[in-house]
Design a protein around this motif. Structure first.
Motif, PDB file in Angstrom:
ATOM      1  N   THR A  18       0.835  -1.207   0.000  1.00  0.00           N
ATOM      2  CA  THR A  18       0.000   0.000   0.000  1.00  0.00           C
ATOM      3  C   THR A  18       0.872   1.261   0.000  1.00  0.00           C
ATOM      4  O   THR A  18       0.479   2.282  -0.552  1.00  0.00           O
ATOM      5  CB  THR A  18      -0.974   0.019   1.196  1.00  0.00           C
ATOM      6  OG1 THR A  18      -0.279  -0.364   2.378  1.00  0.00           O
ATOM      7  CG2 THR A  18      -2.147  -0.908   0.962  1.00  0.00           C
ATOM      8  N   ARG A  63       2.430   5.941  -3.022  1.00  0.00           N
ATOM      9  CA  ARG A  63       3.439   6.829  -3.627  1.00  0.00           C
ATOM     10  C   ARG A  63       3.198   6.984  -5.127  1.00  0.00           C
ATOM     11  O   ARG A  63       3.415   8.050  -5.699  1.00  0.00           O
ATOM     12  CB  ARG A  63       4.860   6.300  -3.358  1.00  0.00           C
ATOM     13  CG  ARG A  63       5.382   6.678  -1.981  1.00  0.00           C
ATOM     14  CD  ARG A  63       6.820   6.228  -1.765  1.00  0.00           C
ATOM     15  NE  ARG A  63       6.904   4.783  -1.605  1.00  0.00           N
ATOM     16  CZ  ARG A  63       6.686   4.142  -0.459  1.00  0.00           C
ATOM     17  NH1 ARG A  63       6.411   4.825   0.636  1.00  0.00           N
ATOM     18  NH2 ARG A  63       6.762   2.838  -0.387  1.00  0.00           N
ATOM     19  N   SER A  68       1.420  12.027   5.341  1.00  0.00           N
ATOM     20  CA  SER A  68       2.297  10.863   5.151  1.00  0.00           C
ATOM     21  C   SER A  68       3.766  11.267   5.244  1.00  0.00           C
ATOM     22  O   SER A  68       4.591  10.494   5.722  1.00  0.00           O
ATOM     23  CB  SER A  68       2.003  10.154   3.835  1.00  0.00           C
ATOM     24  OG  SER A  68       2.183  11.015   2.744  1.00  0.00           O
ATOM     25  N   GLU A 103       2.497   9.993   9.394  1.00  0.00           N
ATOM     26  CA  GLU A 103       1.126   9.659   9.822  1.00  0.00           C
ATOM     27  C   GLU A 103       0.495   8.700   8.807  1.00  0.00           C
ATOM     28  O   GLU A 103       0.837   8.709   7.623  1.00  0.00           O
ATOM     29  CB  GLU A 103       0.260  10.925   9.867  1.00  0.00           C
ATOM     30  CG  GLU A 103       0.721  11.966  10.861  1.00  0.00           C
ATOM     31  CD  GLU A 103       0.534  11.537  12.317  1.00  0.00           C
ATOM     32  OE1 GLU A 103      -0.316  10.686  12.591  1.00  0.00           O
ATOM     33  OE2 GLU A 103       1.271  12.067  13.166  1.00  0.00           O
ATOM     34  N   VAL A 145      -2.444   7.371   6.341  1.00  0.00           N
ATOM     35  CA  VAL A 145      -3.462   8.012   5.508  1.00  0.00           C
ATOM     36  C   VAL A 145      -4.795   7.313   5.802  1.00  0.00           C
ATOM     37  O   VAL A 145      -4.813   6.230   6.378  1.00  0.00           O
ATOM     38  CB  VAL A 145      -3.066   7.984   4.001  1.00  0.00           C
ATOM     39  CG1 VAL A 145      -1.761   8.740   3.798  1.00  0.00           C
ATOM     40  CG2 VAL A 145      -2.944   6.578   3.474  1.00  0.00           C
ATOM     41  N   GLY A 196       2.614  -3.845   4.307  1.00  0.00           N
ATOM     42  CA  GLY A 196       2.235  -2.511   4.791  1.00  0.00           C
ATOM     43  C   GLY A 196       0.729  -2.352   4.953  1.00  0.00           C
ATOM     44  O   GLY A 196       0.227  -1.255   5.142  1.00  0.00           O
ATOM     45  N   ARG A 252      -2.821  -1.955   8.619  1.00  0.00           N
ATOM     46  CA  ARG A 252      -2.071  -1.244   9.643  1.00  0.00           C
ATOM     47  C   ARG A 252      -2.982  -0.803  10.787  1.00  0.00           C
ATOM     48  O   ARG A 252      -2.501  -0.299  11.786  1.00  0.00           O
ATOM     49  CB  ARG A 252      -1.460   0.026   9.033  1.00  0.00           C
ATOM     50  CG  ARG A 252      -0.208  -0.235   8.191  1.00  0.00           C
ATOM     51  CD  ARG A 252       0.860   0.641   8.628  1.00  0.00           C
ATOM     52  NE  ARG A 252       1.758   1.473   7.925  1.00  0.00           N
ATOM     53  CZ  ARG A 252       2.391   1.373   6.799  1.00  0.00           C
ATOM     54  NH1 ARG A 252       2.134   0.434   5.964  1.00  0.00           N
ATOM     55  NH2 ARG A 252       3.299   2.225   6.437  1.00  0.00           N
ATOM     56  N   GLN A 264      -8.796  -1.691   9.052  1.00  0.00           N
ATOM     57  CA  GLN A 264      -8.302  -2.264   7.790  1.00  0.00           C
ATOM     58  C   GLN A 264      -8.324  -3.789   7.835  1.00  0.00           C
ATOM     59  O   GLN A 264      -8.688  -4.446   6.859  1.00  0.00           O
ATOM     60  CB  GLN A 264      -6.882  -1.769   7.507  1.00  0.00           C
ATOM     61  CG  GLN A 264      -6.796  -0.284   7.180  1.00  0.00           C
ATOM     62  CD  GLN A 264      -5.377   0.210   6.988  1.00  0.00           C
ATOM     63  OE1 GLN A 264      -4.440  -0.578   6.852  1.00  0.00           O
ATOM     64  NE2 GLN A 264      -5.201   1.519   6.968  1.00  0.00           N
TER      65      GLN A 264
HETATM   66  P1  AMP Z   1       5.315   2.491   3.657  1.00  0.00           P
HETATM   67  O1  AMP Z   1       5.992   2.510   2.321  1.00  0.00           O
HETATM   68  O2  AMP Z   1       4.607   1.194   3.915  1.00  0.00           O
HETATM   69  O3  AMP Z   1       6.233   2.889   4.767  1.00  0.00           O
HETATM   70  O4  AMP Z   1       4.160   3.593   3.594  1.00  0.00           O
HETATM   71  C1  AMP Z   1       4.461   4.971   3.419  1.00  0.00           C
HETATM   72  C2  AMP Z   1       3.327   5.827   3.940  1.00  0.00           C
HETATM   73  O5  AMP Z   1       2.111   5.547   3.201  1.00  0.00           O
HETATM   74  C3  AMP Z   1       2.954   5.568   5.392  1.00  0.00           C
HETATM   75  O6  AMP Z   1       3.756   6.292   6.297  1.00  0.00           O
HETATM   76  C4  AMP Z   1       1.504   6.022   5.417  1.00  0.00           C
HETATM   77  O7  AMP Z   1       1.398   7.426   5.439  1.00  0.00           O
HETATM   78  C5  AMP Z   1       0.987   5.564   4.062  1.00  0.00           C
HETATM   79  N1  AMP Z   1       0.436   4.168   4.158  1.00  0.00           N
HETATM   80  C6  AMP Z   1       0.915   3.052   3.555  1.00  0.00           C
HETATM   81  N2  AMP Z   1       0.190   1.971   3.873  1.00  0.00           N
HETATM   82  C7  AMP Z   1      -0.782   2.401   4.720  1.00  0.00           C
HETATM   83  C8  AMP Z   1      -1.845   1.763   5.418  1.00  0.00           C
HETATM   84  N3  AMP Z   1      -2.069   0.453   5.308  1.00  0.00           N
HETATM   85  N4  AMP Z   1      -2.636   2.543   6.196  1.00  0.00           N
HETATM   86  C9  AMP Z   1      -2.445   3.863   6.308  1.00  0.00           C
HETATM   87  N5  AMP Z   1      -1.443   4.530   5.704  1.00  0.00           N
HETATM   88  C10 AMP Z   1      -0.612   3.817   4.905  1.00  0.00           C
END
Ligand code: AMP
Length: 179
Positions: free
Chosen positions: A31, A36, A53, A57, A59, A81, A84, A88
């Motif tokens: 995710t 991104r 983000s 934080e 999303v 990911g 979280r 979810q």
């Molecule tokens: P990551 O690459 O998994 O570290 O995700 C980067 C950012 O995307 C996180 O810090 C969140 O802001 C957002 N994000 C990714 N996956 C989630 C999720 N399952 N729930 C909420 N925010 C997410």
């Protein structure tokens, strides 16, 4: 087979997720990567969340759940990911059956060291600490959510990429053999 890989950001989760998905023919659904990508495409909702983000934080659940629904694999999915939050996890239960939750175990100290080396834009010390807090507060309890189903497998997340992957394969192969 549907597998969730859980671990603090910087635990090497993304790298292992790619290896697992490739080795077992699963769709790798990250995710974070999908989010991104949306930002890069200047998606309106994703852009609105960027400020949050970037600070580490989460999303909103609706946004990530939408990303998940759009990207489920037909032959099984490796979730990276996600989930979280409890919401979810509950939403995911409505969509598919989860066969295994792999928890990569690593200390906060080691994670901080690794993430600062990674050098991603959202990898400032403040944001790393924030993400660790969120992990402990919101994501770690998910292990207990899944534990009663006897699908949680804990894996030592220290050592080289190869060593960790060997441990993971052992756990998945044992599960497959028992199917
Ligand atoms: P990551 O690459 O998994 O570290 O995700 C980067 C950012 O995307 C996180 O810090 C969140 O802001 C957002 N994000 C990714 N996956 C989630 C999720 N399952 N729930 C909420 N925010 C997410």
């Amino acid at each position: 087979m549907n597998i969730i890989i859980m671990g603090k950001q910087g635990s090497g989760k993304g790298t292992q997720a790619k290896l697992i998905a490739e080795h077992y023919g699963l769709k790798h659904l990250s995710t974070g990567d999908l989010y991104r990508q949306k930002v890069a495409e200047k998606d309106e909702l994703a852009m609105k969340m960027k400020e949050f983000s970037d600070k580490g934080e989460l999303v909103p659940d609706e946004l990530v759940i939408e990303l998940v629904k759009e990207n489920l694999g037909e032959e099984g999915t490796l979730f990276d990911g996600f989930p979280r939050t409890l919401e979810q996890a509950e939403k995911l239960d409505e969509l598919i059956d989860i066969d295994m939750v792999i928890e990569l175990q690593i200390s906060d100290e080691e994670v901080k060291e690794r993430m600062l080396k990674r050098g991603r834009v959202d990898d400032t010390e403040e944001s790393i600490n924030r993400r660790l807090d969120i992990y402990h507060e919101k994501t770690e309890p998910l292990i207990e959510y899944y534990r009663p189903r006897d699908i949680v497998r804990e894996v030592d997340g220290t050592g080289s990429v190869e060593e960790i992957f060997e441990r993971i394969k052992k756990v998945i192969d044992a599960e497959k053999a028992g199917e």
